[in-house]
Design a protein around this motif. Sequence first.
Motif, PDB file in Angstrom:
ATOM      1  N   ALA A 142       0.835  -1.202   0.000  1.00 55.00           N
ATOM      2  CA  ALA A 142       0.000   0.000   0.000  1.00 55.00           C
ATOM      3  C   ALA A 142       0.869   1.252   0.000  1.00 55.00           C
ATOM      4  CB  ALA A 142      -0.928  -0.008   1.204  1.00 55.00           C
ATOM      5  N   GLN A 143       1.955   1.229   0.784  1.00 53.51           N
ATOM      6  CA  GLN A 143       2.860   2.379   0.829  1.00 53.51           C
ATOM      7  C   GLN A 143       3.511   2.596  -0.536  1.00 53.51           C
ATOM      8  OE1 GLN A 143       6.076   1.945   3.565  1.00 53.51           O
ATOM      9  NE2 GLN A 143       6.919   3.958   3.164  1.00 53.51           N
ATOM     10  N   ARG A 144       3.975   1.544  -1.171  1.00 52.37           N
ATOM     11  CA  ARG A 144       4.591   1.663  -2.499  1.00 52.37           C
ATOM     12  C   ARG A 144       3.582   2.180  -3.530  1.00 52.37           C
ATOM     13  NH1 ARG A 144      10.202   0.911  -2.202  1.00 52.37           N
ATOM     14  NH2 ARG A 144      10.523  -0.481  -0.470  1.00 52.37           N
ATOM     15  N   GLN A 145       2.334   1.729  -3.449  1.00 53.02           N
ATOM     16  CA  GLN A 145       1.309   2.190  -4.387  1.00 53.02           C
ATOM     17  C   GLN A 145       1.027   3.675  -4.178  1.00 53.02           C
ATOM     18  OE1 GLN A 145      -1.936  -0.524  -3.723  1.00 53.02           O
ATOM     19  NE2 GLN A 145      -1.097  -2.081  -5.111  1.00 53.02           N
ATOM     20  N   ARG A 146       1.005   4.138  -2.908  1.00 51.18           N
ATOM     21  CA  ARG A 146       0.793   5.562  -2.642  1.00 51.18           C
ATOM     22  C   ARG A 146       1.941   6.387  -3.216  1.00 51.18           C
ATOM     23  NH1 ARG A 146      -0.823   3.623   2.455  1.00 51.18           N
ATOM     24  NH2 ARG A 146       1.216   4.152   3.315  1.00 51.18           N
ATOM     25  N   GLN A 147       3.188   5.891  -3.048  1.00 52.21           N
ATOM     26  CA  GLN A 147       4.343   6.612  -3.586  1.00 52.21           C
ATOM     27  C   GLN A 147       4.288   6.660  -5.107  1.00 52.21           C
ATOM     28  OE1 GLN A 147       7.633   4.433  -1.928  1.00 52.21           O
ATOM     29  NE2 GLN A 147       7.667   5.615  -0.022  1.00 52.21           N
ATOM     30  N   ALA A 148       3.905   5.546  -5.726  1.00 50.69           N
ATOM     31  CA  ALA A 148       3.821   5.503  -7.186  1.00 50.69           C
ATOM     32  C   ALA A 148       2.720   6.433  -7.693  1.00 50.69           C
ATOM     33  CB  ALA A 148       3.572   4.074  -7.655  1.00 50.69           C
ATOM     34  N   ALA A 149       1.590   6.466  -6.993  1.00 53.71           N
ATOM     35  CA  ALA A 149       0.487   7.341  -7.401  1.00 53.71           C
ATOM     36  C   ALA A 149       0.881   8.800  -7.270  1.00 53.71           C
ATOM     37  CB  ALA A 149      -0.753   7.039  -6.563  1.00 53.71           C
ATOM     38  N   ALA A 150       1.594   9.162  -6.204  1.00 55.60           N
ATOM     39  CA  ALA A 150       2.024  10.548  -6.030  1.00 55.60           C
ATOM     40  C   ALA A 150       3.005  10.956  -7.122  1.00 55.60           C
ATOM     41  CB  ALA A 150       2.655  10.731  -4.651  1.00 55.60           C
ATOM     42  N   THR A 151       3.910  10.070  -7.471  1.00 48.71           N
ATOM     43  CA  THR A 151       4.873  10.363  -8.528  1.00 48.71           C
ATOM     44  C   THR A 151       4.158  10.512  -9.869  1.00 48.71           C
ATOM     45  OG1 THR A 151       6.562   9.112  -7.351  1.00 48.71           O
ATOM     46  CG2 THR A 151       6.977   9.544  -9.666  1.00 48.71           C
ATOM     47  N   GLU A 152       3.212   9.646 -10.140  1.00 52.54           N
ATOM     48  CA  GLU A 152       2.460   9.707 -11.400  1.00 52.54           C
ATOM     49  C   GLU A 152       1.658  11.001 -11.480  1.00 52.54           C
ATOM     50  OE1 GLU A 152      -0.712   7.061 -13.990  1.00 52.54           O
ATOM     51  OE2 GLU A 152      -0.388   6.622 -11.875  1.00 52.54           O
ATOM     52  N   ALA A 153       1.021  11.401 -10.370  1.00 55.03           N
ATOM     53  CA  ALA A 153       0.236  12.637 -10.368  1.00 55.03           C
ATOM     54  C   ALA A 153       1.128  13.852 -10.620  1.00 55.03           C
ATOM     55  CB  ALA A 153      -0.505  12.781  -9.039  1.00 55.03           C
ATOM     56  N   ALA A 154       2.310  13.876 -10.014  1.00 60.29           N
ATOM     57  CA  ALA A 154       3.233  14.989 -10.223  1.00 60.29           C
ATOM     58  C   ALA A 154       3.709  15.026 -11.667  1.00 60.29           C
ATOM     59  CB  ALA A 154       4.417  14.876  -9.266  1.00 60.29           C
ATOM     60  N   ALA A 155       3.963  13.870 -12.265  1.00 57.42           N
ATOM     61  CA  ALA A 155       4.407  13.822 -13.657  1.00 57.42           C
ATOM     62  C   ALA A 155       3.297  14.295 -14.589  1.00 57.42           C
ATOM     63  CB  ALA A 155       4.839  12.407 -14.016  1.00 57.42           C
ATOM     64  N   LEU A 156       2.047  13.912 -14.316  1.00 58.11           N
ATOM     65  CA  LEU A 156       0.923  14.365 -15.145  1.00 58.11           C
ATOM     66  C   LEU A 156       0.727  15.876 -15.038  1.00 58.11           C
ATOM     67  CD1 LEU A 156      -1.666  11.507 -14.576  1.00 58.11           C
ATOM     68  CD2 LEU A 156      -0.426  12.040 -16.682  1.00 58.11           C
ATOM     69  N   ARG A 157       0.850  16.432 -13.820  1.00 62.42           N
ATOM     70  CA  ARG A 157       0.712  17.888 -13.651  1.00 62.42           C
ATOM     71  C   ARG A 157       1.772  18.613 -14.464  1.00 62.42           C
ATOM     72  NH1 ARG A 157      -0.347  16.645  -8.282  1.00 62.42           N
ATOM     73  NH2 ARG A 157       1.827  17.003  -7.712  1.00 62.42           N
ATOM     74  N   ARG A 158       2.987  18.109 -14.418  1.00 58.29           N
ATOM     75  CA  ARG A 158       4.066  18.758 -15.173  1.00 58.29           C
ATOM     76  C   ARG A 158       3.818  18.647 -16.663  1.00 58.29           C
ATOM     77  NH1 ARG A 158       9.780  20.197 -14.595  1.00 58.29           N
ATOM     78  NH2 ARG A 158      10.660  20.054 -16.685  1.00 58.29           N
ATOM     79  N   ALA A 159       3.375  17.470 -17.121  1.00 63.21           N
ATOM     80  CA  ALA A 159       3.092  17.306 -18.554  1.00 63.21           C
ATOM     81  C   ALA A 159       1.987  18.262 -18.999  1.00 63.21           C
ATOM     82  CB  ALA A 159       2.701  15.861 -18.841  1.00 63.21           C
ATOM     83  N   TRP A 160       0.949  18.443 -18.184  1.00 60.85           N
ATOM     84  CA  TRP A 160      -0.131  19.368 -18.533  1.00 60.85           C
ATOM     85  C   TRP A 160       0.383  20.802 -18.592  1.00 60.85           C
ATOM     86  CZ3 TRP A 160      -3.805  16.889 -14.469  1.00 60.85           C
ATOM     87  CH2 TRP A 160      -4.366  15.715 -14.990  1.00 60.85           C
ATOM     88  N   GLN A 161       1.235  21.167 -17.655  1.00 64.64           N
ATOM     89  CA  GLN A 161       1.787  22.522 -17.637  1.00 64.64           C
ATOM     90  C   GLN A 161       2.652  22.759 -18.871  1.00 64.64           C
ATOM     91  OE1 GLN A 161       3.842  22.727 -13.919  1.00 64.64           O
ATOM     92  NE2 GLN A 161       1.977  23.178 -12.721  1.00 64.64           N
ATOM     93  N   GLU A 162       3.486  21.768 -19.228  1.00 65.07           N
ATOM     94  CA  GLU A 162       4.338  21.921 -20.414  1.00 65.07           C
ATOM     95  C   GLU A 162       3.493  22.006 -21.681  1.00 65.07           C
ATOM     96  OE1 GLU A 162       7.092  18.648 -20.272  1.00 65.07           O
ATOM     97  OE2 GLU A 162       8.343  19.601 -18.754  1.00 65.07           O
ATOM     98  N   ARG A 163       2.432  21.213 -21.752  1.00 64.99           N
ATOM     99  CA  ARG A 163       1.552  21.232 -22.923  1.00 64.99           C
ATOM    100  C   ARG A 163       0.850  22.588 -23.033  1.00 64.99           C
ATOM    101  NH1 ARG A 163      -3.113  16.817 -24.133  1.00 64.99           N
ATOM    102  NH2 ARG A 163      -2.638  16.693 -26.343  1.00 64.99           N
ATOM    103  N   ALA A 164       0.386  23.082 -21.901  1.00 61.23           N
ATOM    104  CA  ALA A 164      -0.280  24.388 -21.905  1.00 61.23           C
ATOM    105  C   ALA A 164       0.694  25.470 -22.331  1.00 61.23           C
ATOM    106  CB  ALA A 164      -0.863  24.689 -20.532  1.00 61.23           C
ATOM    107  N   ALA A 165       1.944  25.383 -21.904  1.00 59.55           N
ATOM    108  CA  ALA A 165       2.952  26.379 -22.277  1.00 59.55           C
ATOM    109  C   ALA A 165       3.256  26.302 -23.760  1.00 59.55           C
ATOM    110  CB  ALA A 165       4.218  26.173 -21.464  1.00 59.55           C
ATOM    111  N   ARG A 166       3.279  25.086 -24.331  1.00 61.52           N
ATOM    112  CA  ARG A 166       3.548  24.938 -25.764  1.00 61.52           C
ATOM    113  C   ARG A 166       2.386  25.483 -26.597  1.00 61.52           C
ATOM    114  NH1 ARG A 166       5.720  19.698 -24.708  1.00 61.52           N
ATOM    115  NH2 ARG A 166       3.678  18.852 -25.196  1.00 61.52           N
TER     116      ARG A 166
END
Length: 184
Positions: A142-166
């Motif tokens: 469960a702890q590993r899944q929470r860490q993976a989900a947090a990392t995935e959410a941060a990566a998606l936020r960054r991808a959305w920000q980069e896409r919006a900037a482009r």
Amino acid sequence: MAFDADTGRLDVAPTPPPYGTKLRWSAPKLVAAANEKVRGANVRTLLVLAPAPVKAGPATAATDPTPTAMPAAPVQRRTPPDGYRRAIEAHRQTVRPSRVDPAIAEAVERQTAAMRELSRRAFPEPDVVADDAPASIEATRAQRQRQAAATEAAALRRAWQERAARESETHADVPQSAALRDTA
């Protein structure tokens, strides 16, 4: 055993093998002693042969080290005297003085505590289980899944920000979150 005058070799065969080893180690001294005792012998080398078997004669039969037949009865031990038992008990009860300097032992303890603290700071454990008991597999998953989900959410936020900037064609530098900077 033999002496060859032409080559100057003296052949010696010791009775027990340890004497052969001793003769090999002291060969130079024996050669010098033989040349000193026997004038004109001119001993140059000493050859130590394998141990020769001893022939049983009247002289060797008296010194024969073969053991005689031992009785088959078990050996009974005597009970030690009371004074001996008291002395042994007193010896066991005495406290031996410590050879460790207390100042050195204290310094070692301080250093060990400091190293443990540095280790805890350098490698923090997020969820320390009480009494160092092993964590259950479910809790670890469960702890590993929470860490993976947090990392995935941060990566998606960054991808959305980069896409919006482009899309807006602004080449503004997108700020990087702390979670992405700390992960590999």
